[in-house]
Design a protein around this motif. Structure first.
Motif, PDB file in Angstrom:
ATOM      1  N   ILE A 220     -58.529 -46.594  -1.646  1.00 39.16           N
ATOM      2  CA  ILE A 220     -58.438 -47.065  -0.238  1.00 39.16           C
ATOM      3  C   ILE A 220     -57.032 -47.789  -0.059  1.00 39.16           C
ATOM      4  O   ILE A 220     -56.457 -47.701   1.018  1.00 39.16           O
ATOM      5  CB  ILE A 220     -59.663 -47.690   0.012  1.00 39.16           C
ATOM      6  N   THR A 221     -56.768 -48.633  -0.841  1.00 39.05           N
ATOM      7  CA  THR A 221     -55.532 -49.563  -0.712  1.00 39.05           C
ATOM      8  C   THR A 221     -54.262 -48.420  -0.759  1.00 39.05           C
ATOM      9  O   THR A 221     -53.345 -48.729   0.228  1.00 39.05           O
ATOM     10  CB  THR A 221     -55.381 -50.423  -1.914  1.00 39.05           C
ATOM     11  N   LEU A 222     -54.231 -47.333  -1.340  1.00 35.26           N
ATOM     12  CA  LEU A 222     -53.176 -46.361  -1.270  1.00 35.26           C
ATOM     13  C   LEU A 222     -53.049 -45.876   0.029  1.00 35.26           C
ATOM     14  O   LEU A 222     -52.163 -45.547   0.681  1.00 35.26           O
ATOM     15  CB  LEU A 222     -53.372 -45.284  -2.224  1.00 35.26           C
ATOM     16  N   ILE A 223     -54.425 -45.566   0.677  1.00 30.91           N
ATOM     17  CA  ILE A 223     -54.205 -44.776   1.889  1.00 30.91           C
ATOM     18  C   ILE A 223     -53.760 -45.946   3.129  1.00 30.91           C
ATOM     19  O   ILE A 223     -53.015 -45.460   3.936  1.00 30.91           O
ATOM     20  CB  ILE A 223     -55.678 -44.273   2.193  1.00 30.91           C
ATOM     21  N   ILE A 224     -54.299 -47.034   3.009  1.00 32.47           N
ATOM     22  CA  ILE A 224     -54.026 -48.000   3.896  1.00 32.47           C
ATOM     23  C   ILE A 224     -52.360 -48.245   3.835  1.00 32.47           C
ATOM     24  O   ILE A 224     -51.570 -48.362   4.935  1.00 32.47           O
ATOM     25  CB  ILE A 224     -54.664 -49.301   3.833  1.00 32.47           C
ATOM     26  N   GLN A 225     -51.912 -48.310   2.596  1.00 32.50           N
ATOM     27  CA  GLN A 225     -50.403 -48.593   2.698  1.00 32.50           C
ATOM     28  C   GLN A 225     -49.710 -47.527   3.110  1.00 32.50           C
ATOM     29  O   GLN A 225     -48.385 -47.723   3.773  1.00 32.50           O
ATOM     30  CB  GLN A 225     -49.998 -49.001   0.932  1.00 32.50           C
ATOM     31  N   ASN A 226     -49.926 -46.176   2.814  1.00 33.21           N
ATOM     32  CA  ASN A 226     -49.259 -45.204   3.555  1.00 33.21           C
ATOM     33  C   ASN A 226     -49.232 -45.083   5.075  1.00 33.21           C
ATOM     34  O   ASN A 226     -48.338 -44.727   5.641  1.00 33.21           O
ATOM     35  CB  ASN A 226     -49.963 -43.944   2.780  1.00 33.21           C
ATOM     36  N   ILE A 227     -50.416 -45.513   5.653  1.00 39.51           N
ATOM     37  CA  ILE A 227     -50.518 -45.382   7.023  1.00 39.51           C
ATOM     38  C   ILE A 227     -49.667 -46.612   7.583  1.00 39.51           C
ATOM     39  O   ILE A 227     -49.047 -46.387   8.465  1.00 39.51           O
ATOM     40  CB  ILE A 227     -52.303 -45.557   7.289  1.00 39.51           C
ATOM     41  N   LEU A 228     -49.888 -47.747   6.894  1.00 34.51           N
ATOM     42  CA  LEU A 228     -48.933 -48.806   7.581  1.00 34.51           C
ATOM     43  C   LEU A 228     -47.498 -48.583   7.327  1.00 34.51           C
ATOM     44  O   LEU A 228     -46.678 -48.848   8.347  1.00 34.51           O
ATOM     45  CB  LEU A 228     -49.458 -50.063   6.765  1.00 34.51           C
ATOM     46  N   GLY A 229     -47.112 -47.891   6.195  1.00 30.40           N
ATOM     47  CA  GLY A 229     -45.700 -47.647   6.030  1.00 30.40           C
ATOM     48  C   GLY A 229     -45.193 -46.671   7.160  1.00 30.40           C
ATOM     49  O   GLY A 229     -44.043 -46.837   7.636  1.00 30.40           O
ATOM     50  N   LEU A 230     -45.863 -45.842   7.490  1.00 37.65           N
ATOM     51  CA  LEU A 230     -45.485 -44.854   8.552  1.00 37.65           C
ATOM     52  C   LEU A 230     -45.334 -45.361   9.782  1.00 37.65           C
ATOM     53  O   LEU A 230     -44.444 -45.298  10.683  1.00 37.65           O
ATOM     54  CB  LEU A 230     -46.556 -43.573   8.650  1.00 37.65           C
ATOM     55  N   ILE A 231     -46.070 -46.452   9.953  1.00 38.01           N
ATOM     56  CA  ILE A 231     -46.241 -46.879  11.466  1.00 38.01           C
ATOM     57  C   ILE A 231     -45.071 -47.960  11.401  1.00 38.01           C
ATOM     58  O   ILE A 231     -43.963 -47.874  12.530  1.00 38.01           O
ATOM     59  CB  ILE A 231     -47.268 -48.069  11.666  1.00 38.01           C
ATOM     60  N   ILE A 232     -44.668 -48.625  10.292  1.00 34.49           N
ATOM     61  CA  ILE A 232     -43.432 -49.649  10.316  1.00 34.49           C
ATOM     62  C   ILE A 232     -42.414 -48.565  10.354  1.00 34.49           C
ATOM     63  O   ILE A 232     -41.372 -49.068  11.131  1.00 34.49           O
ATOM     64  CB  ILE A 232     -43.425 -50.399   8.983  1.00 34.49           C
ATOM     65  N   ASN A 233     -42.065 -47.641   9.924  1.00 32.43           N
ATOM     66  CA  ASN A 233     -40.976 -46.694   9.840  1.00 32.43           C
ATOM     67  C   ASN A 233     -40.779 -46.130  11.151  1.00 32.43           C
ATOM     68  O   ASN A 233     -39.600 -45.946  11.780  1.00 32.43           O
ATOM     69  CB  ASN A 233     -41.250 -45.411   8.853  1.00 32.43           C
TER      70      ASN A 233
END
Length: 443
Positions: A160-173
């Motif tokens: 779950i942490t891996l999924i959240i970090q990927n989504i948050l990283g895409l938003i920041i990018n």
């Protein structure tokens, strides 16, 4: 000195036309230094087009956070790059701490025998310290994937942490790259190659005092649907005694179509005829030096290459308006094409002109307030040659301006009363149509 050096380097690289630097130096030398004789006046729009307004004592600062994207685009580059770097570093550090806590809670940080493979399966392989957790956080967010560390099936929380970090990283990018793109593609960047004359002039054109300035485009790409808007900002006092510090009055640009649209294929002289109804009607050569006004020029259009709406601005104060001057011609025809000499872009020459205002000139010519109807800034048909008419002038009976159709209506009425032949002038070039009177119609 820095401006001169930058202009020379741009001219050598071909980004600026030859002689552009000489034009600016000549304008500065020819312009009378009147700033030392009086105190410096405040202006709303600087010569570069930026707004010279400072906002103070803003209590509701939270309104800027409601529109974060626009606020970040409006920031200076150093602050934008600082926020850009801090956003990534903070996100990497945050998830590095989360991965380290997951490894600590699962017991993955305890020392193990490398020869014994029968131990428990870790949540994330090859995490032994906070440094390794930080490196894994960077690999996950920027999708590097070196292959030394990976998430296993042992911990659902890690997945779950891996999924959240990927989504948050895409938003920041997306947000950060969007801000950088918008800052580099702002409409005011195109306005850097739109130049205005440093001074405006007031000279006689077609028998009337006319306010004029010059505008040009240094690029070959066109400005689509370009429009020019002029406003006068001055301090006024109402009949009740209220002082209005900022009173904006629109100025009609001299255009027979009344559209304020221009075709900026070459440098143009934008003019405004000073007549009754104009905000500059009472302006004379003597009152110009003490007048407290600012003429704002706004050029709007669509960039041909990008399709982005742009706006270029400048302003003219009384110190920058030259009375009894006109611009020299800078367009010549050579080898079947037109050539523009930008070294003379802002050069002016003196002309003979009265020092009186347009209102005083009209009074001396016998035009008093409250006379017959006048068409302000009207356009009609005037004689353009043998048997022809052209648009762009005014017809007058005596000294009072009248509509172009007033004379034809008067002739029609006289012809109907006498029962004779009458001549009607149509809007057809070089053509006259005769119509028979009522007496001939009965035959």
């Amino acid at each position: 000195m820095l401006f001169c050096y930058c202009s020379i380097m741009l001219a050598r690289k071909g980004l600026l036309p030859d002689g552009f630097l000489l034009t600016r130096l000549a304008e500065d030398q020819n312009q009378p230094n009147r700033s030392h004789t009086r105190s410096l006046r405040a202006r709303f729009i600087t010569k570069t087009g930026s707004c010279n307004v400072v906002h103070k004592n803003i209590r509701e600062q939270g309104r800027f956070l409601q529109d974060v994207f626009t606020t970040m685009v409006d920031l200076k580059w150093q602050y934008s790059l600082l926020i850009f770097t801090s956003a990534f570093l903070c996100s990497w550090m945050l998830f590095a701490m989360i991965w380290w806590l997951l490894a600590f809670a699962h017991g993955d940080l305890e020392p193990r025998d490398p020869d014994n493979d029968s131990g428990p399966v870790p949540c994330v392989t090859a995490i032994h310290s906070f440094t390794s957790a930080f490196l894994f956080s960077i690999e996950v967010q920027v999708t590097i994937g070196f292959g030394g560390r990976m998430v296993t099936e042992e911990c659902p929380v890690a997945i779950i942490t891996l999924i959240i970090q990927n989504i948050l990283g895409l938003i920041i990018n997306a947000v950060m790259l969007g801000c950088v793109f918008m800052k580099t593609a702002q409409a005011n960047r195109r306005a850097e190659t739109l130049i205005f004359s440093r001074n405006a002039v007031i000279a006689t054109r077609n028998g009337r005092p006319t306010f004029m300035f010059r505008v040009g485009d240094l690029r070959k790409s066109m400005i689509i649907s370009a429009t020019m808007q002029l406003q006068v900002i001055r301090r006024t006092v109402t009949t009740e005694g209220e002082v209005v510090p900022v009173c904006q009055l629109d100025i009609q640009v001299e255009n027979p179509l009344r559209s304020n649209g221009i075709f900026l294929v070459s440098p143009l002289i934008i003019s405004h005829t000073i007549e009754r109804g104009s905000p500059l009607y009472d302006l004379s050569a003597q009152s110009l030096a003490t007048e407290d006004l600012e003429i704002i020029v706004i050029l709007e259009g669509v960039v041909e290459t990008t399709g982005i709406t742009m706006q270029a601005r400048t302003s003219y104060t009384p110190e920058e308006i030259l009375w009894g001057q006109r611009f020299v011609s800078i367009i010549t025809e050579e080898d079947g094409r037109y050539c523009v000499d930008y070294s003379k872009f802002g050069n002016t020459v003196p002309v003979r002109m009265s020092l009186l205002s347009a209102k005083e000139l009209d009074q001396t010519r016998g035009i008093q307030e409250g006379t017959s109807e006048t068409h302000l800034q009207g356009w009609g048909l005037v004689r353009a040659g043998r048997g022809g008419f052209r648009r762009g002038g005014r017809t007058c009976d005596g000294s009072a301006p009248q509509p172009w159709y007033a004379q034809s209506e008067k002739q029609e009425k006289d012809a109907e009363q006498k029962g004779q032949k009458k001549k009607v002038q149509l809007e057809v070039i070089g053509r006259q149509v005769e119509e028979e009177g009522p007496g001939d119609m009965s035959d």
